[in-house]
Design an enzyme around this catalytic site. Structure first.
Site, PDB file in Angstrom:
ATOM      1  N   ASN A 161       0.850  -1.187   0.000  1.00 48.22           N
ATOM      2  CA  ASN A 161       0.000   0.000   0.000  1.00 48.22           C
ATOM      3  C   ASN A 161       0.887   1.239   0.000  1.00 48.22           C
ATOM      4  O   ASN A 161       1.857   1.307   0.753  1.00 48.22           O
ATOM      5  CB  ASN A 161      -0.919   0.012   1.224  1.00 48.22           C
ATOM      6  CG  ASN A 161      -1.838   1.212   1.246  1.00 48.22           C
ATOM      7  OD1 ASN A 161      -1.421   2.309   1.580  1.00 48.22           O
ATOM      8  ND2 ASN A 161      -3.097   0.998   0.904  1.00 48.22           N
ATOM      9  N   ALA A 179      -4.970  -0.178  -2.966  1.00 48.27           N
ATOM     10  CA  ALA A 179      -5.430   1.176  -2.653  1.00 48.27           C
ATOM     11  C   ALA A 179      -6.698   1.086  -1.824  1.00 48.27           C
ATOM     12  O   ALA A 179      -7.586   0.274  -2.117  1.00 48.27           O
ATOM     13  CB  ALA A 179      -5.690   1.969  -3.934  1.00 48.27           C
ATOM     14  N   GLU A 180      -6.791   1.929  -0.789  1.00 49.54           N
ATOM     15  CA  GLU A 180      -7.923   1.845   0.139  1.00 49.54           C
ATOM     16  C   GLU A 180      -9.268   2.098  -0.516  1.00 49.54           C
ATOM     17  O   GLU A 180     -10.310   1.709   0.012  1.00 49.54           O
ATOM     18  CB  GLU A 180      -7.764   2.845   1.292  1.00 49.54           C
ATOM     19  CG  GLU A 180      -6.522   2.674   2.127  1.00 49.54           C
ATOM     20  CD  GLU A 180      -5.464   3.691   1.760  1.00 49.54           C
ATOM     21  OE1 GLU A 180      -5.161   4.560   2.591  1.00 49.54           O
ATOM     22  OE2 GLU A 180      -4.953   3.607   0.618  1.00 49.54           O
ATOM     23  N   ASN A 181      -9.264   2.800  -1.650  1.00 42.88           N
ATOM     24  CA  ASN A 181     -10.541   3.067  -2.316  1.00 42.88           C
ATOM     25  C   ASN A 181     -11.016   1.885  -3.161  1.00 42.88           C
ATOM     26  O   ASN A 181     -12.068   1.969  -3.792  1.00 42.88           O
ATOM     27  CB  ASN A 181     -10.469   4.340  -3.168  1.00 42.88           C
ATOM     28  CG  ASN A 181      -9.367   4.280  -4.222  1.00 42.88           C
ATOM     29  OD1 ASN A 181      -8.320   3.681  -4.002  1.00 42.88           O
ATOM     30  ND2 ASN A 181      -9.600   4.909  -5.354  1.00 42.88           N
ATOM     31  N   GLY A 182     -10.259   0.780  -3.149  1.00 41.30           N
ATOM     32  CA  GLY A 182     -10.770  -0.434  -3.764  1.00 41.30           C
ATOM     33  C   GLY A 182     -10.111  -0.904  -5.036  1.00 41.30           C
ATOM     34  O   GLY A 182     -10.776  -1.397  -5.941  1.00 41.30           O
TER      35      GLY A 182
END
Length: 220
Positions: free
Chosen positions: A26, A49-52
């Site tokens: 990440n 990525a945290e948004n998917g």
């Protein structure tokens, strides 16, 4: 204190050298996003990525940006073979489950015991702590990329952080424009020095105590 493009690239390339084949990685905003552009040849990693997004790639060429494809910081990215998408709850579940091998983050301050402060300067408006808190606690290895000193000329590598913490004792490796430092049980180990800086330069600009080995590597 800001740094030029060449220095940012140098730091990102050094951080990319920590990647190993098969890792889930990440990248935080700022210099860490550039790491995706310098993955060593023959190394395949999955950028998360945290948004998917799984298998996010480097930055697109100018004019080739996809308005619907960005990282968690809102910056345009590409995707690599095998990419897939999920909602943010699944992306965060991967973090909380400990599935991320390395997270590479920016920082405002790091202490000699690996405490991380990277989300707020009191009195300044910010969007929020975001995913940094969970990444710092749950990733198997936390690497910080940052300036060695702040705009006031003060060391960002501290004996103890002055700013509110993101997480305690989480950082394992610090890479700045001056040096590479490893957080160990014995203290902060000066592993490598970025030329043209010297060991004396690093010591003079570091508030934290440093362990200096007999043989230090220099990065040209």
């Amino acid at each position: 204190m800001g740094m030029g493009k060449e220095t940012r690239v140098r730091i990102a390339k050094r951080a990319a050298g920590e990647l190993m084949d098969g890792m889930a990685v990440n990248l935080g905003i700022g210099i860490p996003t550039q790491v995706a552009d310098y993955v060593p040849e023959g190394i395949h990693v999955v950028f998360h990525a945290e948004n998917g997004i799984l298998c996010a790639g480097g930055a697109p060429l100018p004019g080739e940006e996809d308005a619907f494809l960005c990282n968690a910081g809102g910056y345009p990215v590409t995707i690599t073979n095998g990419a897939s998408y999920c909602d943010s709850s699944i992306a965060f579940a991967m973090i909380r489950r400990g599935c991320i091998d390395i997270t590479i983050l920016g920082a405002l301050e790091v202490s000699e015991r690996g405490d991380l402060a990277n989300w707020i300067v009191p009195g300044k408006r910010v969007a929020g702590i975001g995913g940094a808190m969970e990444l710092a606690q749950k990733a198997k290895k936390v690497i910080v990329l940052m300036n060695h000193i702040n705009r006031q000329g003060e060391s960002k590598v501290k004996k103890q952080c002055d700013l509110p913490l993101t997480a305690q004792a989480c950082v394992k490796l610090i890479i700045t424009e001056m040096a590479v430092m490893e957080v160990t049980e014995q203290g902060l180990l000066l592993k490598e020095i970025m030329l043209p800086y010297t060991a004396e330069d690093v010591v003079n600009h570091t508030e934290a105590a440093l362990i200096i080995p007999e043989n230090i590597s220099y990065i040209p």
